[in-house]
Every structure is written in C-alpha cells, then in structure tokens.
Design a protein around this motif. Sequence first.
Motif, PDB file in Angstrom:
ATOM      1  N   SER A  41       0.836  -1.165   0.000  1.00  0.00           N
ATOM      2  CA  SER A  41       0.000   0.000   0.000  1.00  0.00           C
ATOM      3  C   SER A  41       0.876   1.221   0.000  1.00  0.00           C
ATOM      4  O   SER A  41       2.051   1.112   0.036  1.00  0.00           O
ATOM      5  CB  SER A  41      -0.889   0.007   1.218  1.00  0.00           C
ATOM      6  N   TYR A  89     -12.747   7.559  -2.737  1.00  0.00           N
ATOM      7  CA  TYR A  89     -11.362   7.160  -2.964  1.00  0.00           C
ATOM      8  C   TYR A  89     -10.405   8.342  -2.836  1.00  0.00           C
ATOM      9  O   TYR A  89     -10.780   9.491  -3.025  1.00  0.00           O
ATOM     10  CB  TYR A  89     -11.198   6.494  -4.332  1.00  0.00           C
ATOM     11  N   VAL A 117      -2.931   7.578  -2.949  1.00  0.00           N
ATOM     12  CA  VAL A 117      -1.996   7.372  -1.849  1.00  0.00           C
ATOM     13  C   VAL A 117      -0.639   6.907  -2.378  1.00  0.00           C
ATOM     14  O   VAL A 117      -0.554   6.294  -3.433  1.00  0.00           O
ATOM     15  CB  VAL A 117      -2.552   6.348  -0.828  1.00  0.00           C
ATOM     16  N   GLU A 126      -0.980   4.827  -5.469  1.00  0.00           N
ATOM     17  CA  GLU A 126      -2.015   3.819  -5.426  1.00  0.00           C
ATOM     18  C   GLU A 126      -3.324   4.532  -5.110  1.00  0.00           C
ATOM     19  O   GLU A 126      -3.321   5.737  -4.884  1.00  0.00           O
ATOM     20  CB  GLU A 126      -1.714   2.760  -4.379  1.00  0.00           C
ATOM     21  N   PHE A 153      -6.686   4.269  -2.587  1.00  0.00           N
ATOM     22  CA  PHE A 153      -7.412   3.638  -1.482  1.00  0.00           C
ATOM     23  C   PHE A 153      -8.895   3.899  -1.708  1.00  0.00           C
ATOM     24  O   PHE A 153      -9.328   5.045  -1.796  1.00  0.00           O
ATOM     25  CB  PHE A 153      -6.960   4.196  -0.132  1.00  0.00           C
ATOM     26  N   ALA A 198     -12.932  -2.094   1.710  1.00  0.00           N
ATOM     27  CA  ALA A 198     -11.993  -1.190   1.055  1.00  0.00           C
ATOM     28  C   ALA A 198     -11.062  -2.001   0.159  1.00  0.00           C
ATOM     29  O   ALA A 198     -10.796  -3.184   0.410  1.00  0.00           O
ATOM     30  CB  ALA A 198     -11.188  -0.396   2.075  1.00  0.00           C
ATOM     31  N   LEU A 254      -7.260  -1.571  -2.045  1.00  0.00           N
ATOM     32  CA  LEU A 254      -6.073  -0.801  -2.384  1.00  0.00           C
ATOM     33  C   LEU A 254      -5.682  -1.191  -3.796  1.00  0.00           C
ATOM     34  O   LEU A 254      -5.404  -2.361  -4.078  1.00  0.00           O
ATOM     35  CB  LEU A 254      -4.934  -1.100  -1.410  1.00  0.00           C
ATOM     36  N   THR A 269     -14.405   4.954   8.221  1.00  0.00           N
ATOM     37  CA  THR A 269     -13.638   6.141   7.849  1.00  0.00           C
ATOM     38  C   THR A 269     -13.852   7.245   8.876  1.00  0.00           C
ATOM     39  O   THR A 269     -14.853   7.220   9.607  1.00  0.00           O
ATOM     40  CB  THR A 269     -14.081   6.640   6.465  1.00  0.00           C
ATOM     41  N   VAL A 303      -3.412   7.929   7.446  1.00  0.00           N
ATOM     42  CA  VAL A 303      -2.153   7.445   6.882  1.00  0.00           C
ATOM     43  C   VAL A 303      -1.044   8.155   7.639  1.00  0.00           C
ATOM     44  O   VAL A 303      -0.878   9.368   7.526  1.00  0.00           O
ATOM     45  CB  VAL A 303      -2.067   7.748   5.372  1.00  0.00           C
ATOM     46  N   LEU A 321      -1.537   2.510   8.777  1.00  0.00           N
ATOM     47  CA  LEU A 321      -2.904   3.013   8.678  1.00  0.00           C
ATOM     48  C   LEU A 321      -3.578   2.870  10.036  1.00  0.00           C
ATOM     49  O   LEU A 321      -3.447   1.832  10.696  1.00  0.00           O
ATOM     50  CB  LEU A 321      -3.704   2.223   7.638  1.00  0.00           C
ATOM     51  N   TYR A 344      -0.753  -5.420   4.453  1.00  0.00           N
ATOM     52  CA  TYR A 344      -1.103  -4.778   5.711  1.00  0.00           C
ATOM     53  C   TYR A 344      -1.867  -5.771   6.598  1.00  0.00           C
ATOM     54  O   TYR A 344      -2.532  -6.685   6.102  1.00  0.00           O
ATOM     55  CB  TYR A 344      -1.987  -3.552   5.473  1.00  0.00           C
TER      56      TYR A 344
END
Length: 244
Positions: free
Chosen positions: A43, A118, A121, A130, A132, A148, A150, A167, A171, A182, A205
């Motif tokens: 990620s 989105y 990241v 990337e 997220f 979610a 990635l 959410t 980060v 995260l 992760y």
Amino acid sequence: MRNQLFKFLCIVIASVIVFNGCSGLKTEVKTDVKTDGTEEAESKNIIAGGTDQSSGANKTDEPEAADQMDTASGFMDWLPKGVTKVMSETKPNDQVKAAIIKYYEIPEEEWGETRYYYNYVDLNEDNKDEIFVFVMGNYVSGSGGSSALLLNGEDGSIEQAFTLVNTPVIVTDEKVNGNRSLILQRSGGGAACENVILTYKKGVYTNVADAEAIGSIDDVKGTAIICNDLAADIENQNYLTLQD
C-alpha cells in the motif's frame, strides 16, 4: 410514483449505515461479502497529485481540505490535531468502478446503490500513486463497517482487500517496514469502539480484525483520508456510485 418513492425510502434506510464505526449509526444490511479477510500486497501514502485514472490525464484537482468543514456530527472528533484532513476525490473513476464490480461480483441492478469514495496514496514514497477505495452497499457492508480496496494506480489492479473498515483512515507519517501505517476505528459485534493500527509486513497490511488496538494517538502525525460526512452525503445524495 408511489412505488418509486417507496423504493427510494428503502434505499435511504438501508444506506444510513456504516458511518464511521464509533459515531453511533450501525449498518443493518446483509454481510455476505465476497472478501475473506485475505490481504496481499503493498500500500502507499497519500493524497493529491498523481493521475486521474478515469481519463489518463494528469490530475490537477486536489481533494478538498476537510479541516474547515462542519463537524457537528462528531465523526472526526477522534482524529489527533497533528493530522491533516482531506475529503475524497469527486470525479468518477472507471478503473475504481471496474475493480469494485469485478472483485465483489456486484450485479448491475445494485450499481446505483453501491457507493464509493477514494483517495490517491503513496505509502512507500516511490512517487507512484495507489488508490485507497472505500465501498458501501448491500454487497460490501456489515455491522462492523464496510469494505476497502487498495489499487495499483497505474493499471487499477487490486493490491489488497480490507473488511470491517470505517472512515476516516489515518495514513501516518511514520513507516513500518518501508510503508506508512494506517489507523482507523474498529467496532461492531458488541465490542467497544477502539483505534487500531494496520502495519505493513511481507507485502501486506494487517487485516482489521487482527489489527493491534492502540492507546492514545494524540501524537500521531499524518493525513486522514476520506473525511467525508457519510450521513450528510446520504441525506444530500452527494456521493459516487457504480452508475456514475
């Protein structure tokens, strides 16, 4: 007209869910999500800059800063002062939509009720974004949160899938094994709400269910992504769907 109004009200009721795990509302939709908790990939870090994957053009619009938004609902109260808050991107993204539809096998009749947020990241600071992606709807949400993905920012392929996500997601500036960690809130199943940290190891992760609960995050610095008021967005119909 009555049938259309009734259907709309049902969608709204089923959608007032998942709003940031510990802020009060819980999701009551079905939980037969295809995700199995496995996570494989890498990620990356955060925000603005990068490319608009829906058009292939350089992205020029940065996500809206969320620091000045009305937080009367309290959904961001848990975020530490050292964290910058940003909203989700606002442009529909074809790569994101394709990844969601394929991974979760969402039928076309559900596209209008499946919402996504989105942010770009770059978690390992390799100057390659990337994406997220936070997804809400009947196929991806449950009492503990939503799902979610990635994504690889270049080809839209899935690097990792997450479940039980609420959410905003922090980060962090601090990295573990070369990637930023995260932090999010975990709730559901009758357990008390708690802050958990997802760290990077061997290409993936930690998944949310197995993540370590942490104490005070007052000294954490970084960027919180997807700082959107999900309840207000539902009320105002201000969100992206797979039909956009």
